[in-house]
Design a protein around this motif. Sequence first.
Motif, PDB file in Angstrom:
ATOM      1  N   SER A  68      -4.634 -24.933 -25.792  1.00  0.00           N
ATOM      2  CA  SER A  68      -5.678 -24.351 -24.946  1.00  0.00           C
ATOM      3  C   SER A  68      -6.651 -23.512 -25.762  1.00  0.00           C
ATOM      4  CB  SER A  68      -5.054 -23.468 -23.863  1.00  0.00           C
ATOM      5  OG  SER A  68      -4.165 -24.211 -23.078  1.00  0.00           O
ATOM      6  N   HIS A  69      -6.119 -22.752 -26.700  1.00  0.00           N
ATOM      7  CA  HIS A  69      -6.951 -21.867 -27.511  1.00  0.00           C
ATOM      8  C   HIS A  69      -6.429 -21.892 -28.933  1.00  0.00           C
ATOM      9  CE1 HIS A  69      -8.475 -17.997 -29.079  1.00  0.00           C
ATOM     10  NE2 HIS A  69      -9.524 -18.329 -28.369  1.00  0.00           N
ATOM     11  N   PRO A  70      -7.174 -22.065 -29.953  1.00  0.00           N
ATOM     12  CA  PRO A  70      -8.628 -22.102 -29.893  1.00  0.00           C
ATOM     13  C   PRO A  70      -9.129 -23.441 -29.355  1.00  0.00           C
ATOM     14  CG  PRO A  70      -7.904 -22.407 -32.157  1.00  0.00           C
ATOM     15  CD  PRO A  70      -6.684 -22.162 -31.330  1.00  0.00           C
ATOM     16  N   GLY A  71     -10.021 -23.393 -28.377  1.00  0.00           N
ATOM     17  CA  GLY A  71     -10.667 -24.585 -27.851  1.00  0.00           C
ATOM     18  C   GLY A  71     -11.937 -24.799 -28.638  1.00  0.00           C
TER      19      GLY A  71
ATOM     20  N   GLU B 166     -17.988 -24.494 -34.245  1.00  0.00           N
ATOM     21  CA  GLU B 166     -17.504 -23.160 -33.879  1.00  0.00           C
ATOM     22  C   GLU B 166     -16.536 -22.653 -34.945  1.00  0.00           C
ATOM     23  OE1 GLU B 166     -14.899 -20.980 -30.375  1.00  0.00           O
ATOM     24  OE2 GLU B 166     -15.577 -23.020 -30.093  1.00  0.00           O
TER      25      GLU B 166
ATOM     26  N   ILE C 206     -13.677 -19.888 -36.408  1.00  0.00           N
ATOM     27  CA  ILE C 206     -12.607 -19.026 -35.912  1.00  0.00           C
ATOM     28  C   ILE C 206     -12.650 -17.693 -36.632  1.00  0.00           C
ATOM     29  CG2 ILE C 206     -11.107 -20.960 -35.323  1.00  0.00           C
ATOM     30  CD1 ILE C 206      -9.444 -19.909 -37.874  1.00  0.00           C
TER      31      ILE C 206
ATOM     32  N   LYS D  98      -5.651 -16.162 -31.995  1.00  0.00           N
ATOM     33  CA  LYS D  98      -4.704 -16.394 -30.909  1.00  0.00           C
ATOM     34  C   LYS D  98      -4.597 -17.892 -30.691  1.00  0.00           C
ATOM     35  CE  LYS D  98      -3.395 -15.558 -26.212  1.00  0.00           C
ATOM     36  NZ  LYS D  98      -3.691 -15.060 -24.908  1.00  0.00           N
ATOM     37  N   LEU D  99      -3.369 -18.380 -30.714  1.00  0.00           N
ATOM     38  CA  LEU D  99      -3.080 -19.789 -30.472  1.00  0.00           C
ATOM     39  C   LEU D  99      -2.231 -19.843 -29.217  1.00  0.00           C
ATOM     40  CD1 LEU D  99      -3.013 -22.782 -31.481  1.00  0.00           C
ATOM     41  CD2 LEU D  99      -0.921 -22.175 -32.691  1.00  0.00           C
ATOM     42  N   ASP D 100      -2.647 -20.646 -28.234  1.00  0.00           N
ATOM     43  CA  ASP D 100      -1.820 -20.830 -27.050  1.00  0.00           C
ATOM     44  C   ASP D 100      -2.032 -22.208 -26.460  1.00  0.00           C
ATOM     45  OD1 ASP D 100      -4.278 -20.493 -25.815  1.00  0.00           O
ATOM     46  OD2 ASP D 100      -3.654 -18.865 -24.534  1.00  0.00           O
ATOM     47  N   GLY D 101      -1.090 -22.593 -25.602  1.00  0.00           N
ATOM     48  CA  GLY D 101      -1.144 -23.902 -24.976  1.00  0.00           C
ATOM     49  C   GLY D 101       0.157 -24.207 -24.264  1.00  0.00           C
TER      50      GLY D 101
ATOM     51  N   SER E 248       2.452 -18.955 -26.825  1.00  0.00           N
ATOM     52  CA  SER E 248       1.349 -18.226 -27.457  1.00  0.00           C
ATOM     53  C   SER E 248       1.824 -17.655 -28.779  1.00  0.00           C
ATOM     54  CB  SER E 248       0.825 -17.119 -26.550  1.00  0.00           C
ATOM     55  OG  SER E 248       1.795 -16.123 -26.387  1.00  0.00           O
TER      56      SER E 248
END
Length: 148
Positions: A51-54, A59, A61, A66-69, A116
Amino acid sequence: MKNREGGHILVIILGIILVLFLVGFFRTSRSVWSPVTYKKVLRLPCGLTVSHPGLTKGEKISFPLKLDGYVNDCGWTKVGMSAGTAQVFDGQGRAVTDPTDLVVPSDSIEAPYYFSAMMYVVAPPSTDTGTIIIKSTSGLIYPVALLF
Protein backbone atom coordinates in the motif's frame (compact mmCIF):
# COMPACT_ATOMS: atom_id res chain seq x y z
CA MET A 1 -58.58 -13.55 19.05
CA LYS A 2 -55.99 -14.35 21.71
CA ASN A 3 -54.65 -17.16 19.52
CA ARG A 4 -53.95 -14.71 16.64
CA GLU A 5 -52.13 -12.26 18.93
CA GLY A 6 -49.86 -15.04 20.19
CA GLY A 7 -49.01 -15.99 16.59
CA HIS A 8 -48.05 -12.40 15.75
CA ILE A 9 -45.80 -12.16 18.79
CA LEU A 10 -44.12 -15.45 17.83
CA VAL A 11 -43.47 -14.20 14.28
CA ILE A 12 -42.02 -10.92 15.64
CA ILE A 13 -39.69 -12.78 18.04
CA LEU A 14 -38.51 -15.12 15.27
CA GLY A 15 -37.92 -12.10 13.01
CA ILE A 16 -35.81 -10.37 15.67
CA ILE A 17 -33.73 -13.53 16.20
CA LEU A 18 -33.20 -13.88 12.44
CA VAL A 19 -32.01 -10.25 12.16
CA LEU A 20 -29.61 -10.77 15.08
CA PHE A 21 -28.14 -13.80 13.29
CA LEU A 22 -27.73 -11.80 10.08
CA VAL A 23 -25.80 -8.96 11.75
CA GLY A 24 -23.56 -11.42 13.60
CA PHE A 25 -24.81 -10.84 17.15
CA PHE A 26 -24.29 -14.48 18.10
CA ARG A 27 -20.62 -14.62 16.96
CA THR A 28 -17.94 -14.88 19.61
CA SER A 29 -16.43 -11.49 18.77
CA ARG A 30 -19.80 -9.71 19.14
CA SER A 31 -18.65 -7.09 16.63
CA VAL A 32 -20.74 -6.24 13.59
CA TRP A 33 -17.83 -4.34 11.95
CA SER A 34 -15.19 -7.01 12.36
CA PRO A 35 -11.84 -6.89 10.51
CA VAL A 36 -13.02 -9.66 8.20
CA THR A 37 -15.89 -7.51 6.96
CA TYR A 38 -13.80 -4.55 5.80
CA LYS A 39 -11.00 -6.76 4.50
CA LYS A 40 -13.42 -8.55 2.18
CA VAL A 41 -14.47 -5.17 0.79
CA LEU A 42 -10.82 -4.46 -0.13
CA ARG A 43 -10.90 -7.39 -2.60
CA LEU A 44 -7.15 -7.88 -2.37
CA PRO A 45 -5.50 -10.26 -4.81
CA CYS A 46 -3.81 -13.40 -3.61
CA GLY A 47 -0.22 -12.74 -2.54
CA LEU A 48 1.43 -9.46 -1.53
CA THR A 49 -0.10 -5.99 -1.83
CA VAL A 50 2.14 -3.00 -1.00
CA SER A 51 0.00 0.00 0.00
CA HIS A 52 2.79 2.40 0.90
CA PRO A 53 5.00 3.58 -0.61
CA GLY A 54 2.51 3.88 -3.47
CA LEU A 55 5.08 5.15 -5.90
CA THR A 56 4.16 6.89 -9.10
CA LYS A 57 6.69 7.46 -11.86
CA GLY A 58 9.28 9.98 -10.80
CA GLU A 59 8.22 10.14 -7.12
CA LYS A 60 11.15 10.09 -4.72
CA ILE A 61 11.11 8.45 -1.30
CA SER A 62 12.44 9.88 1.94
CA PHE A 63 13.57 8.30 5.18
CA PRO A 64 12.39 7.08 7.56
CA LEU A 65 10.37 5.08 5.05
CA LYS A 66 7.05 3.62 6.09
CA LEU A 67 6.26 0.35 4.34
CA ASP A 68 2.81 -1.19 4.73
CA GLY A 69 0.39 -3.45 2.95
CA TYR A 70 -1.26 -6.86 3.12
CA VAL A 71 -0.25 -10.49 2.71
CA ASN A 72 -3.03 -12.71 1.43
CA ASP A 73 -1.85 -16.32 1.17
CA CYS A 74 -0.33 -17.80 -2.05
CA GLY A 75 2.97 -18.15 -0.20
CA TRP A 76 2.58 -14.81 1.61
CA THR A 77 1.38 -15.36 5.16
CA LYS A 78 2.40 -14.54 8.69
CA VAL A 79 4.47 -16.54 11.14
CA GLY A 80 3.86 -15.32 14.65
CA MET A 81 3.54 -11.55 14.35
CA SER A 82 5.72 -11.21 11.23
CA ALA A 83 4.82 -11.28 7.53
CA GLY A 84 8.48 -11.39 6.52
CA THR A 85 11.28 -8.82 6.18
CA ALA A 86 12.15 -5.88 3.96
CA GLN A 87 15.42 -4.16 3.17
CA VAL A 88 16.33 -1.21 0.92
CA PHE A 89 19.30 -1.42 -1.46
CA ASP A 90 20.74 1.25 -3.74
CA GLY A 91 21.31 0.74 -7.48
CA GLN A 92 24.69 -0.90 -6.87
CA GLY A 93 23.26 -3.47 -4.47
CA ARG A 94 24.56 -1.83 -1.28
CA ALA A 95 22.31 -2.05 1.76
CA VAL A 96 20.76 1.31 2.69
CA THR A 97 18.70 -0.08 5.62
CA ASP A 98 18.95 -3.08 7.90
CA PRO A 99 16.53 -5.96 7.32
CA THR A 100 13.29 -4.90 9.01
CA ASP A 101 10.43 -7.13 10.20
CA LEU A 102 7.03 -6.61 8.60
CA VAL A 103 5.01 -6.48 11.82
CA VAL A 104 1.47 -7.87 11.85
CA PRO A 105 -0.76 -6.35 14.58
CA SER A 106 -2.05 -8.80 17.20
CA ASP A 107 -5.68 -8.08 16.22
CA SER A 108 -5.09 -9.29 12.64
CA ILE A 109 -6.48 -12.81 13.01
CA GLU A 110 -7.55 -13.73 9.47
CA ALA A 111 -6.07 -13.28 6.00
CA PRO A 112 -5.43 -10.85 4.48
CA TYR A 113 -2.98 -9.81 7.20
CA TYR A 114 -2.02 -6.14 7.44
CA PHE A 115 1.68 -5.41 8.03
CA SER A 116 3.78 -2.30 8.58
CA ALA A 117 7.42 -1.40 9.08
CA MET A 118 9.50 1.74 9.58
CA MET A 119 12.80 1.63 7.73
CA TYR A 120 15.73 3.85 8.75
CA VAL A 121 18.91 4.68 6.81
CA VAL A 122 22.09 3.01 8.06
CA ALA A 123 24.20 3.98 5.02
CA PRO A 124 23.40 6.72 2.50
CA PRO A 125 22.55 5.50 -1.03
CA SER A 126 25.29 5.93 -3.61
CA THR A 127 22.87 6.06 -6.56
CA ASP A 128 19.59 7.82 -7.38
CA THR A 129 17.71 4.54 -7.77
CA GLY A 130 17.23 1.51 -5.58
CA THR A 131 14.99 -1.35 -4.60
CA ILE A 132 13.06 -2.56 -1.59
CA ILE A 133 13.45 -6.34 -1.38
CA ILE A 134 10.52 -7.88 0.49
CA LYS A 135 10.95 -11.50 1.62
CA SER A 136 8.03 -13.62 2.77
CA THR A 137 8.18 -15.99 5.72
CA SER A 138 8.15 -18.84 3.17
CA GLY A 139 11.09 -17.47 1.15
CA LEU A 140 9.28 -15.67 -1.69
CA ILE A 141 10.90 -12.42 -2.84
CA TYR A 142 9.20 -9.27 -4.17
CA PRO A 143 11.21 -6.24 -5.41
CA VAL A 144 9.86 -2.67 -5.48
CA ALA A 145 11.82 -0.09 -7.53
CA LEU A 146 12.61 3.23 -5.80
CA LEU A 147 13.98 6.70 -6.52
CA PHE A 148 16.04 8.42 -3.83
